[in-house]
Design a protein around this motif. Structure first.
Motif, short mmCIF file in Angstrom:
data_model
loop_
_atom_site.label_atom_id
_atom_site.label_comp_id
_atom_site.label_asym_id
_atom_site.label_seq_id
_atom_site.Cartn_x
_atom_site.Cartn_y
_atom_site.Cartn_z
N LYS A 86 30.89 60.38 86.13
CA LYS A 86 31.77 59.50 86.92
C LYS A 86 31.01 58.20 87.17
CE LYS A 86 34.69 62.25 88.18
NZ LYS A 86 36.39 61.74 87.64
N ARG A 87 29.66 58.18 87.18
CA ARG A 87 28.94 56.97 87.06
C ARG A 87 29.27 56.09 85.75
NH1 ARG A 87 24.70 59.56 89.85
NH2 ARG A 87 23.51 59.78 88.08
N ARG A 88 29.29 56.61 84.67
CA ARG A 88 29.45 56.05 83.38
C ARG A 88 31.00 55.58 83.48
NH1 ARG A 88 28.06 53.00 79.66
NH2 ARG A 88 28.16 53.84 77.49
N GLU A 89 31.71 56.32 83.91
CA GLU A 89 33.24 55.73 83.97
C GLU A 89 33.44 54.83 84.73
OE1 GLU A 89 35.85 59.01 85.76
OE2 GLU A 89 35.13 60.44 84.30
N GLY A 90 33.04 54.63 85.97
CA GLY A 90 32.98 53.44 86.82
C GLY A 90 32.38 52.30 86.09
N ALA A 91 31.32 52.35 85.43
CA ALA A 91 30.81 51.29 85.01
C ALA A 91 31.49 50.75 83.74
CB ALA A 91 29.25 51.56 84.32
N ILE A 92 32.39 51.49 82.92
CA ILE A 92 33.36 51.28 81.91
C ILE A 92 34.40 50.68 82.54
CG2 ILE A 92 34.22 51.89 79.84
CD1 ILE A 92 32.22 54.20 79.35
N LEU A 93 34.90 51.21 83.40
CA LEU A 93 36.06 50.75 84.16
C LEU A 93 35.86 49.24 84.73
CD1 LEU A 93 38.96 51.16 84.70
CD2 LEU A 93 38.34 52.14 86.88
N LYS A 94 34.76 49.12 85.25
CA LYS A 94 34.35 47.71 85.77
C LYS A 94 34.44 46.95 84.74
CE LYS A 94 31.04 45.30 88.68
NZ LYS A 94 29.95 45.66 89.47
N ARG A 95 33.65 47.18 83.55
CA ARG A 95 33.54 46.06 82.45
C ARG A 95 34.71 45.81 81.72
NH1 ARG A 95 33.83 46.15 77.35
NH2 ARG A 95 33.94 48.31 77.09
N LEU A 96 35.72 46.78 81.68
CA LEU A 96 37.09 46.80 81.01
C LEU A 96 38.06 45.90 81.93
CD1 LEU A 96 38.14 50.36 79.96
CD2 LEU A 96 37.61 48.14 78.32
N ALA A 97 37.78 46.10 83.25
CA ALA A 97 38.83 45.29 84.13
C ALA A 97 38.23 43.62 84.30
CB ALA A 97 38.51 46.04 85.57
N ALA A 98 36.93 43.54 83.93
CA ALA A 98 36.42 42.01 83.67
C ALA A 98 37.01 41.57 82.42
CB ALA A 98 34.92 42.05 83.64
#
Length: 170
Positions: free
Chosen positions: A148-160
């Motif tokens: 879940k932490r990895r998902e969140g980090a990737i989602l944050k990077r994608l959203a940027a």
């Protein structure tokens, strides 16, 4: 590639690293901008996972289709948000080889529950499926937290980098 997009996923081995991605929309609940989903998936695979190659199929499906997949392959009743099939043969290396099925109706329901957009939730499922294909597991609490932490980090990077909340704009 050997992507069936059906209830009978096909297996094959990856002999050398390739970059093959097939994204399909098999539902009409919401429009999906497949070109944007493709760009995001390629970014996840190359920048976040750093996969040396991939053969990946991504299908957006109805709740009825997802329930059939869930029952037929996992023995679970009802629809679910995302199902991933890993076709990589043992000893085939680090390349990703599999299919991800995403239920948009479940994304809409879960987004309301978690107070986010269905588009963002759908992208999270894409990330989740790719992480499973990269070897992440969520069956135990500690592993689930890591994933879940990895998902969140990737989602944050994608959203940027991408307009995540516009995957429905044609």
């Amino acid at each position: 590639p050997s992507f069936s997009g059906s209830l009978r996923p096909m297996k094959c081995t990856v002999e050398s690293p390739r970059a093959e991605l097939l994204v399909r929309n098999r539902q009409k609940v919401r429009p999906i901008r497949l070109s944007l989903v493709r760009r995001m998936a390629k970014s996840i695979l190359s920048e976040s996972i750093r996969s040396p190659g991939y053969q990946l199929g991504v299908s957006f499906v109805t709740a009825t289709r997802m329930a059939a997949l869930n029952q037929g392959f996992l023995g679970h009743a009802g629809s679910t948000d995302v199902i991933t099939f890993d076709y990589k043969e043992p000893g085939a290396g680090e390349a990703i080889h599999g299919e991800i099925f995403i239920c948009v109706q479940d994304a809409i329901e879960q987004a309301a529950r978690f107070k986010t957009t269905w588009q963002s939730e759908t992208v999270r499922y894409l990330i989740h499926g790719i992480l499973h294909l990269a070897g992440y597991d969520d069956l135990e609490p500690g592993l689930r937290r890591t994933m879940k932490r990895r998902e969140g980090a990737i989602l944050k990077r994608l959203a940027a980098k991408f307009p995540v909340d516009t995957i429905d704009y044609e």
